[in-house]
Write an enzyme that holds these catalytic residues in place. Structure first.
Site, PDB file in Angstrom:
ATOM      1  N   HIS A   3       0.823  -1.210   0.000  1.00  0.00           N
ATOM      2  CA  HIS A   3       0.000   0.000   0.000  1.00  0.00           C
ATOM      3  C   HIS A   3       0.855   1.256   0.000  1.00  0.00           C
ATOM      4  CE1 HIS A   3      -3.953   1.822   0.484  1.00  0.00           C
ATOM      5  NE2 HIS A   3      -3.424   2.655   1.359  1.00  0.00           N
ATOM      6  N   TYR A  38       4.580   0.251  -3.004  1.00  0.00           N
ATOM      7  CA  TYR A  38       4.399  -0.170  -4.401  1.00  0.00           C
ATOM      8  C   TYR A  38       5.505  -1.136  -4.841  1.00  0.00           C
ATOM      9  CZ  TYR A  38       1.033   3.661  -4.583  1.00  0.00           C
ATOM     10  OH  TYR A  38      -0.029   4.487  -4.338  1.00  0.00           O
ATOM     11  N   LYS A  76      -6.606  13.083  -8.146  1.00  0.00           N
ATOM     12  CA  LYS A  76      -6.096  11.740  -7.887  1.00  0.00           C
ATOM     13  C   LYS A  76      -7.265  10.802  -7.615  1.00  0.00           C
ATOM     14  CE  LYS A  76      -2.824   9.228  -4.898  1.00  0.00           C
ATOM     15  NZ  LYS A  76      -2.024   9.317  -3.653  1.00  0.00           N
ATOM     16  N   HIS A 124     -10.097   2.371  -1.337  1.00  0.00           N
ATOM     17  CA  HIS A 124     -10.322   2.032   0.062  1.00  0.00           C
ATOM     18  C   HIS A 124     -11.130   0.740   0.081  1.00  0.00           C
ATOM     19  CE1 HIS A 124     -10.274   4.026   4.245  1.00  0.00           C
ATOM     20  NE2 HIS A 124      -9.046   3.928   3.787  1.00  0.00           N
ATOM     21  N   GLN A 143     -10.809   3.030   9.893  1.00  0.00           N
ATOM     22  CA  GLN A 143     -10.814   4.360  10.486  1.00  0.00           C
ATOM     23  C   GLN A 143     -12.235   4.904  10.598  1.00  0.00           C
ATOM     24  OE1 GLN A 143      -9.618   3.370   7.547  1.00  0.00           O
ATOM     25  NE2 GLN A 143      -7.493   3.963   7.260  1.00  0.00           N
ATOM     26  N   ASP A 157      -0.576  14.931   4.229  1.00  0.00           N
ATOM     27  CA  ASP A 157      -1.687  14.437   5.045  1.00  0.00           C
ATOM     28  C   ASP A 157      -1.303  13.116   5.701  1.00  0.00           C
ATOM     29  OD1 ASP A 157      -3.892  12.131   3.864  1.00  0.00           O
ATOM     30  OD2 ASP A 157      -2.208  12.697   2.602  1.00  0.00           O
ATOM     31  N   ASN A 198      -2.845   4.975  -7.838  1.00  0.00           N
ATOM     32  CA  ASN A 198      -2.850   4.113  -6.668  1.00  0.00           C
ATOM     33  C   ASN A 198      -2.879   2.668  -7.149  1.00  0.00           C
ATOM     34  OD1 ASN A 198      -5.248   2.686  -4.688  1.00  0.00           O
ATOM     35  ND2 ASN A 198      -3.455   3.508  -3.685  1.00  0.00           N
ATOM     36  N   SER A 205      -3.807  -1.195  -5.729  1.00  0.00           N
ATOM     37  CA  SER A 205      -4.400  -2.017  -4.672  1.00  0.00           C
ATOM     38  C   SER A 205      -4.265  -3.478  -5.071  1.00  0.00           C
ATOM     39  CB  SER A 205      -5.876  -1.650  -4.470  1.00  0.00           C
ATOM     40  OG  SER A 205      -6.481  -2.518  -3.536  1.00  0.00           O
TER      41      SER A 205
END
EC number: 6.3.5.3
Length: 736
Positions: A50, A53, A92, A96, A241, A269, A533, A535
């Protein structure tokens, strides 16, 4: 002695942290000793798929990432593209997936929150959101629960935050029964001379914690997101979360105000791996060390260990390197917005990541090896076996093609998504021009500007399963087409690559060939990948999802008054097919949902033809020749015609060319094609323009009456089409 660092590191603990034996040996060699428990957690978080990569980085480097309008490509919180007049779009897409399966509402909500932070961390105000959702079979016992939770979570967060949802996708397939996909996209607008990056600069500068307090929610979330699921899935609920969109809204305003003040040196962030990842990334990018004191971290739970604080993924948090002379003004801004502002460390010149807690040093690690020099693998892969193209004559023609169309319109994948997008605020901010339900969403850049941005998200997983290379090309091409149907010029894209276990050569082969296809399409269509991203490990008990490389793109309209939509056709307009008549039924919706067969290769993608046809469509829109445009994709010509009829509430009388068998011409999913509703007075000009640009056109018919009439084959009323199209989702969700 810090209690968590008394824990003896055993092979079981190493395995629980997702580290392989050779990776642990690499850690021992790197630091020359056994890591503490907190250090092991940090390596686990930073070296998992995650964050690092490590399985895909080699192949991601082959993607085109530069272009005439690209300001920032991959490697930052989001990609940045110039849109003129001193402005840029920052965007982007990110997944999730695992959290949303475990806890659908919070998993989806915090997915939206995380991607919002990626965008406004760079100084952009979020202006548009999309989401691409894949669920299991409709008859699976968990599917309806997951749909309800995910859609509610997305709407609950984005609506409260105040960003319009302008588009997206929803698909169903049994291969997602144990692993749903929730891919969230956000775009924001910033000034080109006021962008903010995550690269730390300067020695001895304060490292500041911003936002909400830290709790135990999400501890180990990044590691969980890099692992397969098994029967213990319910035990992973604490790794999800919990989000608060109202705190996030305050964080947005405080950050933008802080940036306006000029106090920010670097900002990141706290997403996956929380405080660990944000600190390591800022330091490693700037070739600096970072020293933290956890005693000054705002916490909302008692007796939190260093391990928990470093790996918590509590939401609505940022980390910043601050100009020290502006500390008081910066603190005042955050306190005004009801947020925490705490100096928790400093930058150093020793390239070490050092963490102190309760007077004890609990972490002392080399920062570069944690960050941008994490392990990279060249995993073995096997080339996917290509399927042969199906001839139309080899695919059964059902007796009643009109009934087949109604069946498809009333199916899980082709029906209206109104039930979903009506739960999202699509109009907030007041700049939405085209809302969900069309080929692309469009927003004005501002109420004072003629310019607008177009957005689309696309992939056809069944194509990618049958041929990952062609499927990767098609995902890019369809996104590019959808943007073009509005009249917008496609600028750049972001990718979200969702695959199974990369340690299996056949899965790694899917990833490799999909990336190759994406890369070729992006190069030829001048559509660079500027963010993204990956996954992986989307498997449950060894069963992988369909390969799903989602592509989301952004386009620019120089004058939105010239924009067209799918619904704009007028009585008397000529319906024109751009491109050849349909013939490819391999991997088609018709074959899958009407005949219940999974056979043949997907339709090939001719990228030069795509480029020529797309430019032609944009030109004739700009020239004012057309009232409406629509791309042809799933379900072929029949579905595309029906969708135009449904959206406009007007009938079409059309005639097939008879160049292919009727079922192939109606339901073939040949690529690079569009439908145009052409103004009667512009028809000859359009034909001449097509001839000079070597574009094939077919006159299908005209807009008239109150039915879709395919001469000699079927006549279906507008009302019957609408009823079939709109009824499936509410009925599935138990609202009828």
């Amino acid at each position: 002695m810090n209690p968590c660092n008394n824990i003896t590191i055993t092979p079981e603990i190493i395995a629980q942290h997702g580290l392989k034996e050779d990776e642990y040996q690499r850690i021992l060699t790197l630091i020359g000793r056994e890591p503490t428990f907190t250090e092991l957690g940090i390596f686990s978080a930073m070296w998992n798929e995650h964050c690092s990569y490590k399985s895909s980085k080699k192949w991601l480097k082959t993607l085109p990432t530069e272009g005439k309008c690209v300001i920032q490509g991959p490697g930052e919180n989001a990609g940045v593209v110039d849109i003129g007049e001193g402005q840029c779009v920052v965007f982007k897409m990110e997944s999730h997936n695992h959290p949303s399966y475990i806890e659908p509402y919070q998993g989806a909500a915090t997915g939206v929150g995380g991607i919002l932070r990626d965008v406004f961390t760079m100084g952009a105000r979020p202006v548009a959101a999309m989401n691409a959702l894949r669920f299991g079979a409709p008859d699976h016992p968990r599917t309806r629960h997951l749909v309800s939770g995910v859609v509610s979570g997305i709407g609950g967060y984005s609506n409260s935050f105040g960003v319009p949802t302008v588009g997206g996708e929803v698909n169903f397939d049994k291969r997602y029964n144990g692993n749903i996909l929730v891919n969230a996209f956000v775009a924001g607008i910033a000034k080109t001379d006021a962008l903010f990056y995550s690269k730390a600069q300067g020695i001895g500068l304060p490292v500041v914690y911003l936002g909400a307090k830290t709790g135990r929610d999400g501890v180990g979330g990044a590691t969980m997101a890099s692992a397969e699921f098994d029967d213990s899935i319910s035990e992973k609920r604490p790794t999800v979360q919990v989000g608060d969109p109202f705190t996030e809204k305050c964080l947005l305003e405080a950050c933008l105000e802080l940036m306006e003040l000029g106090a920010v040196v670097a900002i990141q962030d706290m997403g996956a791996a929380g405080l660990t990842s944000s600190a390591v990334e800022m330091g490693a990018k700037g070739n600096l060390g970072i020293q933290l004191n956890l005693d000054t971290v705002p916490v909302r739970e008692e007796n939190m260990t260093a391990y928990e604080m470093m790996l918590s993924e509590s939401q609505e948090r940022m980390l910043m390197v601050l100009k020290p002379e502006l500390e008081k003004q910066a603190a005042a801004i955050f306190h005004k917005w009801g947020l925490h502002f705490s100096i928790i460390g400093k930058t150093t010149d020793d390239l070490r990541f050092r963490v102190f807690h309760q007077g004890e040093e609990v972490v002392n690690l080399p920062i570069k090896e944690l960050g941008d020099e994490a392990p990279v693998y060249d995993r073995p892969w096997s080339e996917p076996v290509k399927k042969t193209l199906l001839k139309a004559e080899d695919v059964k023609k059902v007796e009643n093609l009109g009934d087949a169309l109604l069946t498809l319109l009333n199916s899980a994948d082709q029906s209206s998504r109104r039930w979903v997008y009506e739960q999202y605020d699509t109009l907030i901010q007041g700049n939405s021009l085209i809302c969900p339900g069309s080929d692309a969403g469009v927003i004005r850049i501002s109420n004072k500007s003629k310019r607008a941005l177009a957005f689309s998200s696309d992939v056809t997983p069944r194509y990618c399963e049958a041929d990952p290379y062609e499927g990767g090309k098609q995902a890019v091409a369809e996104c590019w087409r959808n943007i073009s149907t509005t009249g917008a010029t496609p600028l750049a894209a972001t990718d979200n690559l969702n695959f199974g276990n990369p340690e299996k050569p056949e899965i790694m082969g899917q990833l490799v060939f999909a990336i190759k296809g994406i890369g070729e399409a992006c190069r030829i269509l001048d559509f660079p990948i500027v963010s993204g991203n990956v996954s992986l490990y989307n498997e449950t008990n060894g069963g992988a999802i369909l390969p799903t490389p989602t592509i989301a793109g952004v386009g620019l309209l120089s004058d939105w008054s010239k924009m067209v939509t799918i619904s704009g056709m007028q009585n008397g307009d000529h319906i024109i097919l751009v491109g050849d008549c349909g013939s490819h039924l391999g991997q088609s919706i018709y074959a899958r949902d009407i005949l219940n067969i999974d056979a043949g290769a997907p339709p090939p993608v001719d990228l030069q033809l795509e480029k020529r046809h797309g430019q032609f469509v944009r030109d004739v829109i700009h020239n004012g020749f057309v009232h409406a445009a629509h791309d042809i994709s799933d379900g072929g010509l029949a579905i595309a015609l029906a969708e135009m009829v449904i959206k406009a509430g007007k009938g079409i009388k059309a005639k097939l060319s008879n160049k292919s068998p009727h079922h192939a011409e109606l339901f073939g999913e040949d690529q690079g094609r569009y439908l145009l509703a052409v103004k009667p007075e512009a028809l000859n000009n359009l034909k001449e323009y097509a001839q000079t640009h070597a574009v094939s056109l077919t006159e299908l018919g005209q807009v008239e009456g109150d039915s879709l009439n395919i001469d000699g084959i079927f006549t279906l009323s507008v009302e019957s089409l609408i009823q079939a199209y709109e009824n499936w989702f509410p009925k599935f969700m138990g609202e009828e």
